[in-house]
Design a protein around this motif. Structure first.
Motif, PDB file in Angstrom:
ATOM      1  N   SER A 279       0.824  -1.216   0.000  1.00  0.00           N
ATOM      2  CA  SER A 279       0.000   0.000   0.000  1.00  0.00           C
ATOM      3  C   SER A 279       0.856   1.264   0.000  1.00  0.00           C
ATOM      4  CB  SER A 279      -0.924  -0.003   1.228  1.00  0.00           C
ATOM      5  OG  SER A 279      -0.143  -0.014   2.416  1.00  0.00           O
ATOM      6  N   GLY A 280       2.177   1.119   0.051  1.00  0.00           N
ATOM      7  CA  GLY A 280       3.068   2.267   0.070  1.00  0.00           C
ATOM      8  C   GLY A 280       3.261   2.863  -1.319  1.00  0.00           C
ATOM      9  N   PRO A 281       4.041   3.943  -1.422  1.00  0.00           N
ATOM     10  CA  PRO A 281       4.310   4.574  -2.728  1.00  0.00           C
ATOM     11  C   PRO A 281       5.076   3.624  -3.655  1.00  0.00           C
ATOM     12  CG  PRO A 281       5.745   5.481  -1.034  1.00  0.00           C
ATOM     13  CD  PRO A 281       4.746   4.634  -0.318  1.00  0.00           C
ATOM     14  N   ARG A 282       4.807   3.696  -4.940  1.00  0.00           N
ATOM     15  CA  ARG A 282       5.427   2.800  -5.902  1.00  0.00           C
ATOM     16  C   ARG A 282       6.535   3.523  -6.682  1.00  0.00           C
ATOM     17  NH1 ARG A 282       1.510  -1.310  -6.492  1.00  0.00           N
ATOM     18  NH2 ARG A 282       0.324  -1.273  -4.556  1.00  0.00           N
ATOM     19  N   ASP A 283       7.633   2.830  -6.916  1.00  0.00           N
ATOM     20  CA  ASP A 283       8.723   3.322  -7.754  1.00  0.00           C
ATOM     21  C   ASP A 283       8.906   2.306  -8.878  1.00  0.00           C
ATOM     22  OD1 ASP A 283      11.109   4.030  -8.986  1.00  0.00           O
ATOM     23  OD2 ASP A 283      12.059   4.679  -7.117  1.00  0.00           O
ATOM     24  N   LEU A 284       8.263   2.556 -10.012  1.00  0.00           N
ATOM     25  CA  LEU A 284       8.235   1.558 -11.089  1.00  0.00           C
ATOM     26  C   LEU A 284       9.626   1.260 -11.633  1.00  0.00           C
ATOM     27  CD1 LEU A 284       5.061   2.656 -13.080  1.00  0.00           C
ATOM     28  CD2 LEU A 284       5.287   0.851 -11.375  1.00  0.00           C
ATOM     29  N   LYS A 285      10.461   2.276 -11.756  1.00  0.00           N
ATOM     30  CA  LYS A 285      11.800   2.039 -12.308  1.00  0.00           C
ATOM     31  C   LYS A 285      12.624   1.153 -11.377  1.00  0.00           C
ATOM     32  CE  LYS A 285      15.896   4.283 -14.219  1.00  0.00           C
ATOM     33  NZ  LYS A 285      16.799   3.316 -13.555  1.00  0.00           N
ATOM     34  N   ARG A 286      12.569   1.475 -10.072  1.00  0.00           N
ATOM     35  CA  ARG A 286      13.322   0.657  -9.115  1.00  0.00           C
ATOM     36  C   ARG A 286      12.776  -0.765  -9.085  1.00  0.00           C
ATOM     37  NH1 ARG A 286      13.230  -0.527  -3.515  1.00  0.00           N
ATOM     38  NH2 ARG A 286      15.343  -0.902  -2.706  1.00  0.00           N
ATOM     39  N   GLY A 287      11.461  -0.880  -9.182  1.00  0.00           N
ATOM     40  CA  GLY A 287      10.859  -2.217  -9.212  1.00  0.00           C
ATOM     41  C   GLY A 287      11.307  -3.016 -10.413  1.00  0.00           C
ATOM     42  N   HIS A 288      11.336  -2.351 -11.563  1.00  0.00           N
ATOM     43  CA  HIS A 288      11.792  -3.026 -12.778  1.00  0.00           C
ATOM     44  C   HIS A 288      13.232  -3.492 -12.635  1.00  0.00           C
ATOM     45  CE1 HIS A 288      13.797  -3.080 -16.713  1.00  0.00           C
ATOM     46  NE2 HIS A 288      12.666  -3.605 -17.155  1.00  0.00           N
ATOM     47  N   ASP A 289      14.095  -2.618 -12.076  1.00  0.00           N
ATOM     48  CA  ASP A 289      15.504  -2.974 -11.916  1.00  0.00           C
ATOM     49  C   ASP A 289      15.677  -4.142 -10.951  1.00  0.00           C
ATOM     50  OD1 ASP A 289      16.142  -0.971 -13.650  1.00  0.00           O
ATOM     51  OD2 ASP A 289      16.700   0.488 -12.099  1.00  0.00           O
ATOM     52  N   LEU A 290      14.927  -4.109  -9.854  1.00  0.00           N
ATOM     53  CA  LEU A 290      15.009  -5.203  -8.885  1.00  0.00           C
ATOM     54  C   LEU A 290      14.540  -6.520  -9.500  1.00  0.00           C
ATOM     55  CD1 LEU A 290      13.701  -3.479  -5.616  1.00  0.00           C
ATOM     56  CD2 LEU A 290      16.012  -4.325  -6.044  1.00  0.00           C
ATOM     57  N   TYR A 291      13.452  -6.433 -10.249  1.00  0.00           N
ATOM     58  CA  TYR A 291      12.930  -7.648 -10.884  1.00  0.00           C
ATOM     59  C   TYR A 291      13.946  -8.213 -11.887  1.00  0.00           C
ATOM     60  CZ  TYR A 291      10.202 -10.644 -13.946  1.00  0.00           C
ATOM     61  OH  TYR A 291       9.775 -11.698 -14.696  1.00  0.00           O
ATOM     62  N   ALA A 292      14.512  -7.341 -12.708  1.00  0.00           N
ATOM     63  CA  ALA A 292      15.438  -7.794 -13.743  1.00  0.00           C
ATOM     64  C   ALA A 292      16.676  -8.450 -13.149  1.00  0.00           C
ATOM     65  CB  ALA A 292      15.843  -6.616 -14.640  1.00  0.00           C
TER      66      ALA A 292
END
Length: 334
Positions: A279-292
């Motif tokens: 439920s916290g704020p989302r950082d799509l770029k950081r999420g993408h990097d972590l996933y990759a």
């Protein structure tokens, strides 16, 4: 007639004294192509053939003579005494139009350790793939320089599109991780359709390779980026290549030992923290990097295309749902 009989006897005995007579035959402008070819090979069998004997015939009017001359000449292409012979070959190939002779040029120039000879191979891959077996001839001459050829063709493709799949396959089949890592890095600058084609070729080249981890960290990271590409064909091809390796941790830190039962469970407290974080704020770029870099090796984005761990988006059509408790524990463990 007597001279011919004596020549035959000398050749039969392996007598090198036959060399002057054979060279006299080669000097005759009216000599039949079959005579020239026989004389050259006989000099070779006697062990007295020299680069100077072969050089004039690289531009002979008869195609068969040119083919045989190249076959006899290429042993010198990487040696000092063959420098003039290589120069003559590089000049002759510019005007060559005969398909069979061009094939022989592709085969023979692979013996030269010369950037100009390699440039000729690249030109043949760009311009003369209409010649049957040209792709196989060029590939056979690369000798560990597949990534160099890929770099040249990505920079200046010409009509080399259909050469890229077998080239990529040959790079991967060499089982050289340095070459593979370089090929993947080069591919990051290519258009998506080229990325997909080359990644597929790399996967095919590793089809029968022993399954082991991909040791090169940068190659793993690049491959993970491709696996999460927004273009479906690229991500699908990257996953096919990923499947040829044994999954390993993407960092160099030792992983925690598994619990006695073989599965590491997540406590209810930790599970609640994970859920609250959603439920916290989302950082799509950081999420993408972590996933990759940390997740894509085992987890895919959809239920239909995950590999080892559970899909991160849940069943099709239910993206965004919370994963089941045991799935989250598996995800945390991986």
């Amino acid at each position: 007639a007597a001279e011919e009989v004596e020549l035959a006897k000398q050749i039969e005995r392996g007598d090198k004294a036959a060399a002057p007579t054979l060279r006299k035959l080669l000097a005759e402008r009216s000599a039949e192509p079959s005579t020239v070819i026989t004389a050259l090979h006989t000099l070779d069998e006697l062990g007295v053939l020299s680069p100077g004997d072969v050089q004039p015939f690289l531009s002979h009017t008869d195609a068969a003579v040119r083919v045989h001359a190249l076959q006899l000449a290429d042993r010198w292409f990487a040696r000092g005494e063959g420098r003039e012979l290589l120069e003559a070959a590089l000049t002759a190939v510019k005007a060559e139009q005969n398909a069979r002779v061009l094939i022989q040029f592709a085969l023979s120039l692979g013996e030269a350790h010369d950037t100009r000879a390699f440039a000729v191979l690249a030109r043949l891959a760009r311009e003369r793939l209409d010649v049957r077996w040209m792709d196989a001839a060029v590939l056979s001459s690369l000798s560990g320089r597949g990534a160099d050829m890929l770099a040249g063709l990505l920079r200046e493709p010409g009509n080399s599109a259909k050469f890229l799949p077998p080239l990529a396959q040959s790079i991967a089949a060499c089982r050289d991780e340095t070459e593979l890592a370089r090929a993947l890095k080069l591919l990051t600058y290519a258009p998506p359709e080229t990325q997909s084609v080359v990644l597929n070729g790399l996967a095919k080249g590793r089809k029968n390779a022993p399954r082991k981890p991909l040791a090169d960290k940068s190659a793993r990271a690049t491959l993970s980026e491709f696996a999460t590409n927004s273009v479906a064909d690229v991500s699908r091809s990257a996953r096919a290549l990923t499947d040829t390796f044994v999954v390993t941790s993407v960092d160099d830190e030792p992983s925690a030992p598994p619990s006695a039962g073989g599965v590491e469970h997540v406590s209810d407290e930790t599970f609640r923290k994970f859920i609250a974080a959603l439920s916290g704020p989302r950082d799509l770029k950081r999420g993408h990097d972590l996933y990759a870099h940390s997740c894509a090796t085992c987890h895919r984005r959809r239920q239909t295309d995950h590999r080892f761990g559970p899909a991160l988006l849940g069943p099709p059509g239910q993206a965004g749902q919370s994963p089941p408790h045991d799935s989250l524990s598996t995800s945390a463990r991986l």
